[in-house]
Design a protein around this motif. Structure first.
Motif, PDB file in Angstrom:
ATOM      1  N   GLY A  68       0.817  -1.208   0.000  1.00 28.93           N
ATOM      2  CA  GLY A  68       0.000   0.000   0.000  1.00 28.93           C
ATOM      3  C   GLY A  68       0.849   1.255   0.000  1.00 28.93           C
ATOM      4  O   GLY A  68       0.480   2.270  -0.587  1.00 28.93           O
ATOM      5  N   GLN A  69       2.009   1.196   0.662  1.00 30.55           N
ATOM      6  CA  GLN A  69       2.883   2.364   0.711  1.00 30.55           C
ATOM      7  C   GLN A  69       3.406   2.724  -0.672  1.00 30.55           C
ATOM      8  O   GLN A  69       3.488   3.902  -1.031  1.00 30.55           O
ATOM      9  CB  GLN A  69       4.046   2.108   1.666  1.00 30.55           C
ATOM     10  N   GLY A  72       0.588   4.163  -2.652  1.00 30.04           N
ATOM     11  CA  GLY A  72       0.319   5.502  -2.145  1.00 30.04           C
ATOM     12  C   GLY A  72       1.338   6.508  -2.642  1.00 30.04           C
ATOM     13  O   GLY A  72       0.990   7.635  -3.015  1.00 30.04           O
ATOM     14  N   SER A  75       0.673   7.326  -6.215  1.00 33.25           N
ATOM     15  CA  SER A  75      -0.491   8.193  -6.325  1.00 33.25           C
ATOM     16  C   SER A  75      -0.131   9.641  -6.012  1.00 33.25           C
ATOM     17  O   SER A  75      -0.576  10.574  -6.694  1.00 33.25           O
ATOM     18  CB  SER A  75      -1.590   7.710  -5.373  1.00 33.25           C
ATOM     19  N   GLU A 198      -6.024   9.885  -2.001  1.00 33.55           N
ATOM     20  CA  GLU A 198      -6.024   8.426  -2.121  1.00 33.55           C
ATOM     21  C   GLU A 198      -4.662   7.858  -1.742  1.00 33.55           C
ATOM     22  O   GLU A 198      -4.562   6.812  -1.098  1.00 33.55           O
ATOM     23  CB  GLU A 198      -6.387   8.018  -3.546  1.00 33.55           C
ATOM     24  N   GLY A 199      -3.598   8.567  -2.140  1.00 34.41           N
ATOM     25  CA  GLY A 199      -2.255   8.131  -1.784  1.00 34.41           C
ATOM     26  C   GLY A 199      -2.039   8.128  -0.286  1.00 34.41           C
ATOM     27  O   GLY A 199      -1.478   7.178   0.276  1.00 34.41           O
ATOM     28  N   HIS A 201      -4.317   7.831   1.962  1.00 32.90           N
ATOM     29  CA  HIS A 201      -5.138   6.755   2.523  1.00 32.90           C
ATOM     30  C   HIS A 201      -4.439   5.403   2.381  1.00 32.90           C
ATOM     31  O   HIS A 201      -4.399   4.610   3.331  1.00 32.90           O
ATOM     32  CB  HIS A 201      -6.497   6.720   1.820  1.00 32.90           C
ATOM     33  N   LEU A 202      -3.868   5.152   1.201  1.00 29.08           N
ATOM     34  CA  LEU A 202      -3.183   3.877   0.975  1.00 29.08           C
ATOM     35  C   LEU A 202      -1.982   3.724   1.902  1.00 29.08           C
ATOM     36  O   LEU A 202      -1.723   2.642   2.434  1.00 29.08           O
ATOM     37  CB  LEU A 202      -2.738   3.780  -0.489  1.00 29.08           C
ATOM     38  N   VAL A 203      -1.250   4.813   2.101  1.00 27.28           N
ATOM     39  CA  VAL A 203      -0.083   4.768   2.986  1.00 27.28           C
ATOM     40  C   VAL A 203      -0.510   4.527   4.427  1.00 27.28           C
ATOM     41  O   VAL A 203       0.070   3.700   5.139  1.00 27.28           O
ATOM     42  CB  VAL A 203       0.732   6.074   2.878  1.00 27.28           C
TER      43      VAL A 203
END
Length: 208
Positions: A68-69, A72, A75, A198-199, A201-203
């Motif tokens: 996810g990092q 992110g 993104s 969104e980035g 959030h993913l991080v």
């Protein structure tokens, strides 16, 4: 044959949905058509054909699970690039001025926008690759039907928008042109904000 048709229709449906979804690549296709003509808009529309091959191969053979990092970070870098494109777009005052001073580099811009977006990665990780693997168990041809249908509509829908923009380009030039371009620039800023959010959030999710 039934599995092939089913997979092709699934690809067409998903490709159309993805192709018509508003986003930086769609906005860039419209912007480049406005600034440099239909050919440049079509080059932007074709960007997924360039970016997705290495993305899919990397995900399938090397990176079965992107962190996810990393998604992110991609993104957020994409958000910064979208802001740069917004700045370029907002500066446009006339078609002739931009055409004579700036090289279009439409395919390059489209490739960067798509490559730095998390959406292709997320799609192929969560939907594309699992579906292809499942379809392959039922028919060797089904995955190819899915891929062909998906990209035909993914690229075709964006190309269609570029064609419509090119057809009515004359109505959007002249006095209206700077305002149209600034409107597109605002859209790119909005998409940049959404990509950055969104980035983040993913991080944040990957850290928990």
């Amino acid at each position: 044959m039934t599995e092939f048709v089913s997979a092709t229709l699934t690809g067409i449906t998903l490709g159309l949905a993805a192709g018509l979804a508003p986003g930086p690549l769609m906005t860039l296709a419209i912007t480049q058509t406005m600034r440099h003509g239909l050919k440049e808009g079509l080059l932007v529309a074709a960007a997924p054909l360039v970016t997705d091959v290495p993305i899919v191969l990397a995900l399938f053979f090397v990176l079965r699970e992107l962190s996810g990092q990393l998604l992110g970070a991609l993104s957020m870098v994409g958000a910064l690039y979208a802001l740069f494109l917004a700045y370029e777009t907002a500066k446009a005052n006339s078609v002739g001025e931009i055409d004579s001073e700036t090289a279009p580099a439409s395919l390059k811009k489209g490739v960067l926008v798509n490559f730095l977006s998390p959406h292709p990665y997320l799609f192929w990780i969560t939907v594309g690759i699992p579906y292809v693997l499942s379809a392959n168990e039922k028919s060797a041809l089904a995955p190819w039907g899915f891929i062909a249908g998906f990209y035909l509509l993914l690229v075709g829908s964006k190309a269609g928008v570029a064609v419509l923009t090119g057809r009515y380009r004359s109505l959007l030039t002249g006095q209206a042109y700077p305002y149209v371009m600034r409107g597109l620039a605002i859209a790119l800023v909005v998409f940049a904000f959404l990509l950055f959010r969104e980035g983040l959030h993913l991080v944040s999710v990957s850290e928990h």
